[in-house]
Design a protein around this motif. Structure first.
Motif, short mmCIF file in Angstrom:
data_model
loop_
_atom_site.label_atom_id
_atom_site.label_comp_id
_atom_site.label_asym_id
_atom_site.label_seq_id
_atom_site.Cartn_x
_atom_site.Cartn_y
_atom_site.Cartn_z
N GLY A 146 -24.02 -36.59 0.32
CA GLY A 146 -24.37 -35.95 1.59
C GLY A 146 -23.97 -36.67 2.67
N LEU A 147 -24.01 -36.10 4.02
CA LEU A 147 -23.66 -36.72 5.43
C LEU A 147 -25.10 -36.69 5.94
CD1 LEU A 147 -21.82 -37.92 7.29
CD2 LEU A 147 -21.30 -35.58 8.08
N ARG A 148 -25.64 -37.80 6.79
CA ARG A 148 -26.81 -37.73 7.62
C ARG A 148 -26.37 -38.30 8.90
NH1 ARG A 148 -31.27 -36.42 5.12
NH2 ARG A 148 -31.30 -36.45 2.95
N ASP A 149 -27.15 -38.06 9.98
CA ASP A 149 -26.82 -38.46 11.40
C ASP A 149 -27.70 -39.76 11.24
OD1 ASP A 149 -29.23 -37.73 12.00
OD2 ASP A 149 -28.66 -36.08 13.05
N SER A 150 -27.70 -40.51 12.65
CA SER A 150 -28.10 -41.72 12.99
C SER A 150 -29.64 -41.43 12.94
CB SER A 150 -27.73 -42.38 14.12
OG SER A 150 -27.84 -41.52 15.33
N ARG A 151 -30.15 -40.24 12.83
CA ARG A 151 -31.55 -40.25 12.79
C ARG A 151 -32.12 -39.94 11.55
NH1 ARG A 151 -29.74 -37.49 17.08
NH2 ARG A 151 -29.99 -35.19 15.85
N GLY A 152 -31.10 -39.80 10.25
CA GLY A 152 -31.58 -39.65 8.90
C GLY A 152 -31.54 -38.16 8.79
N TYR A 198 -22.75 -41.79 11.67
CA TYR A 198 -23.12 -40.85 10.50
C TYR A 198 -23.11 -41.74 9.21
CZ TYR A 198 -22.60 -36.91 13.60
OH TYR A 198 -22.84 -36.10 14.65
N VAL A 199 -23.67 -41.47 8.54
CA VAL A 199 -23.83 -42.18 7.06
C VAL A 199 -23.44 -41.35 5.96
CG1 VAL A 199 -25.29 -43.75 5.44
CG2 VAL A 199 -25.34 -43.89 7.98
N VAL A 200 -22.70 -41.58 5.01
CA VAL A 200 -22.48 -40.99 3.81
C VAL A 200 -23.33 -41.40 2.83
CG1 VAL A 200 -20.81 -40.21 1.91
CG2 VAL A 200 -20.11 -40.16 4.45
N ARG A 201 -24.08 -40.54 2.01
CA ARG A 201 -24.94 -41.14 1.13
C ARG A 201 -24.57 -40.44 -0.35
NH1 ARG A 201 -29.36 -43.69 2.03
NH2 ARG A 201 -30.37 -43.97 3.93
N VAL A 202 -24.56 -41.38 -1.50
CA VAL A 202 -24.23 -40.78 -2.95
C VAL A 202 -25.51 -41.30 -3.76
CG1 VAL A 202 -22.49 -41.04 -4.86
CG2 VAL A 202 -21.84 -41.56 -2.42
N THR A 203 -25.97 -40.22 -4.16
CA THR A 203 -27.33 -40.25 -5.11
C THR A 203 -26.74 -40.87 -6.45
OG1 THR A 203 -27.45 -38.27 -5.98
CG2 THR A 203 -28.38 -38.30 -3.75
N LEU A 237 -22.58 -45.22 2.50
CA LEU A 237 -21.51 -45.97 3.25
C LEU A 237 -21.86 -46.34 4.68
CD1 LEU A 237 -20.13 -44.03 0.99
CD2 LEU A 237 -17.94 -43.95 2.54
N PRO A 238 -21.12 -47.84 5.15
CA PRO A 238 -21.47 -48.01 6.21
C PRO A 238 -21.38 -46.89 7.30
CG PRO A 238 -20.19 -49.57 5.37
CD PRO A 238 -20.32 -48.41 4.41
#
Length: 70
Positions: free
Chosen positions: A9-15, A45-50, A67-68
């Motif tokens: 998923g993709l998250r913004d700087s506020r999570g 933005y941050v890409v998260r992999v669970t 990801l950074p």
């Protein structure tokens, strides 16, 4: 495969989650994440992999990966 919108998923700087389509390209062995709306130019933005993502042998990631900030 285990790469989908629930596991990557993709998250913004506020999570906050950002709507995005996620798919797996078997020919290149790459996950493809495409935001479905406009992104704010100055936002990070941050890409998260669970840990629900698994390798070809069914072994899950040992820890969530982010990801950074992009």
């Amino acid at each position: 495969g285990t790469v989908n919108g629930l596991t990557v998923g993709l998250r913004d700087s506020r999570g906050t989650g950002v709507a995005a389509a996620v798919s797996w390209d078997a020919s290149t062995a790459e996950a493809v994440l495409a935001p479905t709306g406009a992104l704010e130019g100055a936002a990070g933005y941050v890409v998260r992999v669970t840990t629900n993502v698994q390798d070809l042998f069914g072994v899950p990631l040992s820890a969530e990966y982010a990801l950074p900030q992009l």
